[in-house]
Design a protein around this motif. Structure first.
Motif, PDB file in Angstrom:
ATOM      1  N   VAL A 282      14.765 -30.499  -8.564  1.00 52.05           N
ATOM      2  CA  VAL A 282      15.502 -29.917  -7.450  1.00 52.05           C
ATOM      3  C   VAL A 282      16.220 -31.430  -7.799  1.00 52.05           C
ATOM      4  CG1 VAL A 282      15.851 -30.062  -5.365  1.00 52.05           C
ATOM      5  CG2 VAL A 282      13.196 -29.029  -6.066  1.00 52.05           C
TER       6      VAL A 282
ATOM      7  N   THR B  93      26.132 -34.386  -9.477  1.00 51.21           N
ATOM      8  CA  THR B  93      24.727 -33.894  -9.179  1.00 51.21           C
ATOM      9  C   THR B  93      23.672 -34.576  -9.476  1.00 51.21           C
ATOM     10  OG1 THR B  93      25.667 -31.241 -10.359  1.00 51.21           O
ATOM     11  CG2 THR B  93      23.294 -31.620 -10.569  1.00 51.21           C
TER      12      THR B  93
ATOM     13  N   CYS C  54      21.194 -31.688  -6.248  1.00 45.38           N
ATOM     14  CA  CYS C  54      21.318 -31.599  -4.996  1.00 45.38           C
ATOM     15  C   CYS C  54      22.858 -32.017  -5.715  1.00 45.38           C
ATOM     16  CB  CYS C  54      21.246 -32.614  -3.442  1.00 45.38           C
ATOM     17  SG  CYS C  54      22.016 -34.479  -3.982  1.00 45.38           S
TER      18      CYS C  54
ATOM     19  N   GLU D 175      17.389 -22.474  -3.213  1.00 47.61           N
ATOM     20  CA  GLU D 175      18.602 -22.870  -2.901  1.00 47.61           C
ATOM     21  C   GLU D 175      18.882 -23.095  -1.264  1.00 47.61           C
ATOM     22  OE1 GLU D 175      23.106 -23.056  -4.187  1.00 47.61           O
ATOM     23  OE2 GLU D 175      21.367 -21.560  -4.542  1.00 47.61           O
TER      24      GLU D 175
ATOM     25  N   ILE E   7      26.829 -33.699   1.403  1.00 51.17           N
ATOM     26  CA  ILE E   7      26.000 -33.187   0.061  1.00 51.17           C
ATOM     27  C   ILE E   7      26.144 -31.588   0.766  1.00 51.17           C
ATOM     28  CG2 ILE E   7      23.226 -31.949  -0.140  1.00 51.17           C
ATOM     29  CD1 ILE E   7      22.109 -34.510   0.125  1.00 51.17           C
TER      30      ILE E   7
ATOM     31  N   LEU F 173      12.243 -30.327   1.579  1.00 52.22           N
ATOM     32  CA  LEU F 173      13.612 -30.132   2.485  1.00 52.22           C
ATOM     33  C   LEU F 173      13.813 -29.169   2.975  1.00 52.22           C
ATOM     34  CD1 LEU F 173      15.771 -30.336  -1.168  1.00 52.22           C
ATOM     35  CD2 LEU F 173      15.411 -32.697   0.681  1.00 52.22           C
TER      36      LEU F 173
ATOM     37  N   GLY G 143      18.872 -40.356  -4.558  1.00 51.88           N
ATOM     38  CA  GLY G 143      19.457 -39.154  -5.714  1.00 51.88           C
ATOM     39  C   GLY G 143      19.096 -39.953  -7.011  1.00 51.88           C
TER      40      GLY G 143
ATOM     41  N   ILE H  37      11.553 -27.683  -2.608  1.00 52.18           N
ATOM     42  CA  ILE H  37      13.011 -26.652  -1.423  1.00 52.18           C
ATOM     43  C   ILE H  37      11.920 -26.884  -0.655  1.00 52.18           C
ATOM     44  CG2 ILE H  37      14.238 -24.918  -1.287  1.00 52.18           C
ATOM     45  CD1 ILE H  37      15.617 -27.053  -2.948  1.00 52.18           C
TER      46      ILE H  37
ATOM     47  N   ARG I 256      24.694 -28.641  -1.288  1.00 51.01           N
ATOM     48  CA  ARG I 256      23.762 -28.227  -1.614  1.00 51.01           C
ATOM     49  C   ARG I 256      22.464 -28.596  -2.197  1.00 51.01           C
ATOM     50  NH1 ARG I 256      24.228 -23.239  -5.898  1.00 51.01           N
ATOM     51  NH2 ARG I 256      26.141 -24.568  -7.398  1.00 51.01           N
ATOM     52  N   PHE I 257      21.356 -28.179  -2.305  1.00 50.34           N
ATOM     53  CA  PHE I 257      20.330 -28.173  -2.749  1.00 50.34           C
ATOM     54  C   PHE I 257      19.428 -27.454  -3.997  1.00 50.34           C
ATOM     55  CE2 PHE I 257      20.101 -30.668   1.288  1.00 50.34           C
ATOM     56  CZ  PHE I 257      19.698 -32.228   0.479  1.00 50.34           C
TER      57      PHE I 257
END
Length: 147
Positions: free
Chosen positions: A69, A77, A71, A103, A59, A87, A45, A84, A61-62
């Motif tokens: 995108v 962040t 996370c 999400e 983590i 992932l 990231g 997405i 959430r994404f």
């Protein structure tokens, strides 16, 4: 299964022990999963032009934000490269769940679910934030989380 924390400054570095009366294949799989989750699963990231390797267990959430995108991990962040759908295909299904087309949420970060007037679920996260499922993913969330 009982989960117990032993906090002591002598435990450097942090380690995990499994105490049992006999070794089983189920416990070996669990140990392998823990080892894999902690050591192997990371995502790259970026934040403020700095690149960081983020372990998946950190983590929350994404989601998509301004056509990127991102996370959330440890209250920060980070922008990431995978989309997405990529992932969703690569994340462990027993750890993350897709709740909308934009999400993916960590199952461990879901505090509770509330049914809204429109019939969708409001997902309350352990961070205090809330998000919503889309109708398309409600069945999957119900199947994975509520049963």
């Amino acid at each position: 299964m009982l989960v117990k924390f032993n906090i002591d400054p002598q435990f450097q570095p942090t380690w995990i022990a499994i105490n049992t009366d006999k070794k089983t294949t189920k416990l070996e799989k669990m140990a392998s999963s823990i080892r894999h989750l902690v050591n192997d699963w990371q995502i790259q990231g970026s934040r403020n032009n700095q690149i960081k390797m983020i372990p998946l267990y950190e983590i929350t959430r994404f989601y998509t934000q301004n056509k990127y995108v991102v996370c959330e991990a440890d209250g920060q962040t980070y922008r990431i490269k995978p989309r997405i759908y990529e992932l969703n295909n690569s994340l462990p299904p027993d750890t993350f769940i897709q709740i909308s087309s934009s999400e993916i949420v960590s199952l461990a970060s879901i505090d509770s679910l509330s049914l809204t007037k429109t019939g969708c679920y409001q997902v309350n996260l352990t961070t205090g934030e809330t998000t919503f499922t889309s109708r398309r993913y409600m069945q999957k969330l119900r199947k994975e989380f509520l049963q």
